[in-house]
Design a protein around this motif. Structure first.
Motif, PDB file in Angstrom:
ATOM      1  N   ARG A   1     -24.035  -5.435 -12.975  1.00 22.02           N
ATOM      2  CA  ARG A   1     -23.010  -5.563 -13.503  1.00 22.02           C
ATOM      3  C   ARG A   1     -22.650  -7.092 -13.833  1.00 22.02           C
ATOM      4  NH1 ARG A   1     -19.169  -0.391 -12.489  1.00 22.02           N
ATOM      5  NH2 ARG A   1     -20.469   0.763 -11.547  1.00 22.02           N
TER       6      ARG A   1
ATOM      7  N   GLN B   1     -11.637  -8.649 -21.973  1.00 21.48           N
ATOM      8  CA  GLN B   1     -11.314  -8.880 -20.696  1.00 21.48           C
ATOM      9  C   GLN B   1      -9.926  -8.252 -20.544  1.00 21.48           C
ATOM     10  OE1 GLN B   1      -9.554 -12.178 -18.122  1.00 21.48           O
ATOM     11  NE2 GLN B   1     -11.666 -12.836 -18.704  1.00 21.48           N
TER      12      GLN B   1
ATOM     13  N   CYS C   1     -17.169  -8.878 -25.738  1.00 22.17           N
ATOM     14  CA  CYS C   1     -16.520  -8.140 -24.562  1.00 22.17           C
ATOM     15  C   CYS C   1     -15.000  -8.395 -24.656  1.00 22.17           C
ATOM     16  CB  CYS C   1     -17.048  -8.827 -23.355  1.00 22.17           C
ATOM     17  SG  CYS C   1     -17.016 -10.556 -23.128  1.00 22.17           S
TER      18      CYS C   1
ATOM     19  N   CYS D   1     -15.955  -0.616 -14.460  1.00 19.32           N
ATOM     20  CA  CYS D   1     -15.852  -1.387 -15.396  1.00 19.32           C
ATOM     21  C   CYS D   1     -17.270  -2.224 -15.635  1.00 19.32           C
ATOM     22  CB  CYS D   1     -14.943  -2.671 -15.185  1.00 19.32           C
ATOM     23  SG  CYS D   1     -13.242  -2.072 -15.273  1.00 19.32           S
ATOM     24  N   ASP D   2     -17.505  -2.813 -16.581  1.00 14.75           N
ATOM     25  CA  ASP D   2     -19.003  -3.466 -16.922  1.00 14.75           C
ATOM     26  C   ASP D   2     -19.048  -4.636 -16.293  1.00 14.75           C
ATOM     27  OD1 ASP D   2     -20.145  -1.678 -18.917  1.00 14.75           O
ATOM     28  OD2 ASP D   2     -18.274  -2.438 -20.143  1.00 14.75           O
ATOM     29  N   GLY D   3     -17.744  -5.302 -15.719  1.00 12.16           N
ATOM     30  CA  GLY D   3     -17.905  -6.696 -15.114  1.00 12.16           C
ATOM     31  C   GLY D   3     -16.608  -7.263 -14.620  1.00 12.16           C
TER      32      GLY D   3
ATOM     33  N   TYR E   1     -15.136 -13.374 -27.152  1.00  7.30           N
ATOM     34  CA  TYR E   1     -14.723 -12.747 -25.786  1.00  7.30           C
ATOM     35  C   TYR E   1     -13.258 -12.838 -25.819  1.00  7.30           C
ATOM     36  CZ  TYR E   1     -14.722 -12.800 -20.573  1.00  7.30           C
ATOM     37  OH  TYR E   1     -14.333 -12.374 -19.278  1.00  7.30           O
TER      38      TYR E   1
ATOM     39  N   ALA F   1     -12.416  -3.147 -10.488  1.00  8.43           N
ATOM     40  CA  ALA F   1     -13.577  -3.222 -11.630  1.00  8.43           C
ATOM     41  C   ALA F   1     -14.791  -2.089 -11.128  1.00  8.43           C
ATOM     42  CB  ALA F   1     -14.189  -4.631 -11.649  1.00  8.43           C
TER      43      ALA F   1
ATOM     44  N   ILE G   1     -14.340  -6.005 -19.410  1.00  3.48           N
ATOM     45  CA  ILE G   1     -14.594  -6.784 -18.001  1.00  3.48           C
ATOM     46  C   ILE G   1     -13.155  -6.896 -17.393  1.00  3.48           C
ATOM     47  CG2 ILE G   1     -14.985  -9.169 -17.296  1.00  3.48           C
ATOM     48  CD1 ILE G   1     -17.391  -8.224 -18.386  1.00  3.48           C
TER      49      ILE G   1
ATOM     50  N   HIS H   1     -14.174 -11.012 -14.037  1.00  2.00           N
ATOM     51  CA  HIS H   1     -14.101 -12.322 -14.187  1.00  2.00           C
ATOM     52  C   HIS H   1     -13.320 -12.896 -12.962  1.00  2.00           C
ATOM     53  CE1 HIS H   1     -14.215 -16.217 -16.095  1.00  2.00           C
ATOM     54  NE2 HIS H   1     -13.037 -16.268 -15.465  1.00  2.00           N
TER      55      HIS H   1
END
Length: 225
Positions: free
Chosen positions: A111, A45, A43, A88-90, A16, A83, A75, A92
């Motif tokens: 997502r 971030q 992924c 975006c895909d997700g 990640y 996001a 992310i 945090h």
């Protein structure tokens, strides 16, 4: 996205990647391409601190396609609103960010929403029961980006979590190729890494390859098939 966050059999540990807190996206694009050429990455971030929204938007426009074209989830850190806006895909979210429920409302059910949980299993259980796609524990080791952390998570927390729930866990904080073995063996689904990739003396490509080699040695390498 092809990224698998519901890892019932816990057969893998995956990288990640987190961006440095400050970067020139035009220059960093090349570093990212090199990193993703080094082996499996789950992924990326985008974690930019103390910048305006347009700076985040520009970095996303440049870096998100590089990640997504390679099946790597993109992310956003801290900002569910951006996001959602930037597709975006997700996202945090941490202790001081928007609450999980509001982040989920903004991003919808499909997502990724991940939640920082420090060294607290209780916090992680609360997040998982609310619907979080993954929980992040740490810092596990001294870390420049988590220098203010007042806790030191232990591998036993990962082992306890992975033995009792299917919601994936991510370990973060000072993780390197040399010290990550116990975290892999304890059941970490993801290792969040910054300096050990972008500050690697040989560059990001061998840095990613070295992590994946460690995962293989500890029996939790990713199988794309």
């Amino acid at each position: 996205m092809s990224v698998q966050f519901k890892n019932d059999e816990r057969a893998t540990t995956r990288l990640y990647l987190i961006t440095p807190p400050a970067l020139d996206p035009d220059k960093f694009a090349g570093e990212l391409e090199q990193a993703l050429a080094g082996g499996d990455v789950a992924c990326l971030q985008l974690r930019l601190k103390d910048v305006d929204d347009d700076t985040v938007r520009r970095a996303t426009k440049i870096l998100q396609p590089i990640a997504q074209e390679r099946g790597v989830a993109f992310i956003m850190n801290d900002r569910p609103d951006l996001a959602a806006e930037l597709d975006c895909d997700g996202v945090h979210v941490g202790d001081e960010d928007m609450p999980y429920a509001e982040a989920r409302r903004l991003l919808g059910p499909d997502r990724i929403v991940g939640v920082t949980c420090g060294d607290s299993k209780h916090r992680a259980v609360t997040a998982a029961e609310a619907g979080a796609d993954y929980v992040a524990f740490g810092a596990f080791f001294p870390s420049m980006t988590k220098a203010g952390a007042k806790f030191r998570a232990q591998p036993e927390l990962l082992a306890d979590w992975s033995g009792t729930t299917v919601v994936p866990c991510c370990a973060i904080g000072g993780i390197t190729q040399e010290n990550c073995g116990p975290l892999v063996e304890a059941g970490a689904d993801f290792l969040a890494v910054i300096g050990a990739i972008w500050s690697h003396p040989q560059g990001p490509r061998p840095a990613v390859a070295e992590f994946n080699a460690v995962f293989s040695r500890h029996g939790r390498a990713y199988d794309a098939h």
